[in-house]
Scaffold this active site. Structure first.
Site, PDB file in Angstrom:
ATOM      1  N   ARG A 152     -62.238  30.422 -21.933  1.00  0.00           N
ATOM      2  CA  ARG A 152     -63.349  29.651 -23.047  1.00  0.00           C
ATOM      3  C   ARG A 152     -64.487  29.642 -22.553  1.00  0.00           C
ATOM      4  NH1 ARG A 152     -63.768  22.764 -23.542  1.00  0.00           N
ATOM      5  NH2 ARG A 152     -64.479  22.934 -21.357  1.00  0.00           N
ATOM      6  N   LYS A 158     -71.823  13.839 -22.600  1.00  0.00           N
ATOM      7  CA  LYS A 158     -72.087  15.317 -23.928  1.00  0.00           C
ATOM      8  C   LYS A 158     -71.474  14.314 -25.186  1.00  0.00           C
ATOM      9  CE  LYS A 158     -67.363  16.577 -23.368  1.00  0.00           C
ATOM     10  NZ  LYS A 158     -67.130  18.123 -22.655  1.00  0.00           N
ATOM     11  N   MET A 197     -62.133   6.463 -47.911  1.00  0.00           N
ATOM     12  CA  MET A 197     -63.732   6.552 -47.175  1.00  0.00           C
ATOM     13  C   MET A 197     -64.489   5.717 -46.261  1.00  0.00           C
ATOM     14  SD  MET A 197     -66.666   8.104 -48.969  1.00  0.00           S
ATOM     15  CE  MET A 197     -66.083  10.210 -49.354  1.00  0.00           C
ATOM     16  N   TYR A 236     -54.889   5.455 -52.374  1.00  0.00           N
ATOM     17  CA  TYR A 236     -54.660   6.453 -53.497  1.00  0.00           C
ATOM     18  C   TYR A 236     -52.924   7.191 -52.959  1.00  0.00           C
ATOM     19  CZ  TYR A 236     -59.704   7.141 -53.428  1.00  0.00           C
ATOM     20  OH  TYR A 236     -60.866   7.318 -54.470  1.00  0.00           O
TER      21      TYR A 236
END
Length: 379
Positions: free
Chosen positions: A141, A42, A311, A263
């Site tokens: 679940r 998956k 980023m 930042y």
């Protein structure tokens, strides 16, 4: 396969060792004893390329594969031998049942509604249809709940037209071998099987394989362990590392003591040093939670990550290296070598699953260690 030009211009290269994945599958098959060993592919084989990983494992002898979504199964099915099975863990969304039949993949039926939809299709086609059935044994679940199982057991037509090829459940705490939930789930699974048509059984995920023979039943379903993630918390990892992530330096600058980096000015240099800016950021899956934490490596020299992850870039304190030793265009290692996947994830306050599956699509990917990129296997 990426071309040499792609690698020369890449900001970062993710190397995926298919041979190591195959070796891990064989180790897990050995641990599983008489049970068969499937492979969970998956999320594009946990981000490493199901189109490459699936055929490599099939060539090694794996014949049962699991994915989460139907689209994943449709893409994978033509790449595997005709005698392999592909099962979709989420089962059919309402109205999608016929696509499973058209593409030759099995649904995992998790609810009475999914069973009803699958049985209705079998009736319309006037043929028996195979499915996997999942029962909930304590994770709350996916899977048939105990009251659903009791209702089905009382309905003589519940399974009309449905051939149950496998009964499965999923362990919630298998990475903690002493957790009492493991034995409780095994007992519930054994009881649930008595209320279902006779079929092979599967309970163990990656960590469950290491709980011992009582948890193996007929099939084990490793996912994370195939890709080198440690299966047991706090224990030595018996699996081979599968990936290496090397990222290139864009720029190196000298900074004085007291200089703010990144930042928010969350890090200040305590001494004159050199800052290496590297072409990986949170858009590439390098978790922002790893800001001011973690380490890259240049050979055997650790380079602390300083400042916030942005980023497209991270910044490293390269002051431990000699002047000119690290230059723009050279690569530092973020995963691999001295940077083990589980440890890198822990440095970011996360787990290896999240880090691995989140690695972005901007990396140049290089598959090594086994045949890949060949024509699809004839079916």
């Amino acid at each position: 396969m990426n071309t040499p030009h792609d690698e020369a211009s890449a900001g970062a290269i993710l190397t995926i060792d298919l041979g190591a994945i195959v070796a891990n599958w064989r180790l897990l098959q050995g641990r599983a004893g008489r049970a068969a060993c499937a492979a969970v592919l998956k999320a594009d084989a946990y981000g490493l390329g199901a189109a490459q990983v699936g055929p490599a494992l099939a060539a090694a002898g794996c014949r049962q594969f699991f994915v989460a979504h139907l689209d994943e199964a449709i893409a994978l099915r033509p790449l595997l031998p005709h005698d392999a099975s592909v099962s979709v863990l989420h089962g059919p969304m309402p109205g999608s049942e016929s696509a499973f039949v058209a593409h030759g993949v099995r649904p995992v039926l998790n609810s009475r509604a999914q069973l009803d939809g699958w049985r209705a299709l079998a009736h319309r086609l006037d043929r028996e249809l195979e499915a996997v059935v999942q029962v909930d044994t304590g994770m709350a679940r996916l899977g048939l709940a105990p009251e659903e199982l009791r209702g089905l057991a009382a309905d003589p037509q519940a399974w009309a037209g449905v051939r149950v090829g496998l009964v499965m459940s999923h362990l919630a705490c298998a990475d903690e071998p002493a957790h009492p939930a493991n034995a409780a789930q095994r007992r519930r699974f054994q009881l649930a099987r008595r209320l279902l048509p006779a079929a092979p059984a599967s309970l163990a995920n990656s960590s469950g394989i290491f709980l011992g023979e009582d948890f193996h039943f007929d099939l084990v379903r490793p996912g994370a362990a195939l890709y080198g993630i440690a299966p047991v918390a706090g224990a030595a990892n018996p699996l081979q590392p599968v990936i290496r992530l090397d990222a290139r330096v864009i720029q190196i600058r000298h900074v004085e003591a007291g200089t703010a980096v990144g930042y928010g000015a969350t890090w200040h240099s305590e001494r004159p040093t050199r800052i290496a800016t590297v072409a990986v950021g949170y858009a590439d899956g390098w978790l922002r939670s790893g800001s001011n934490r973690g380490t890259a490596w240049f050979g055997d020299v650790p380079l602390p990550l300083v400042g916030r992850v942005s980023m497209d870039t991270i910044t490293l304190d390269a002051g431990a290296l000699a002047e000119g030793e690290l230059q723009p265009g050279m690569a530092v290692t973020l995963i691999g070598g001295g940077a083990e996947l589980d440890a890198v994830a822990a440095d970011a306050g996360s787990i290896a699953y999240e880090l691995l599956t989140g690695l972005g699509r901007r990396y140049t990917r290089r598959h090594v260690g086994a045949c890949h990129g060949a024509s699809p296997v004839a079916t």
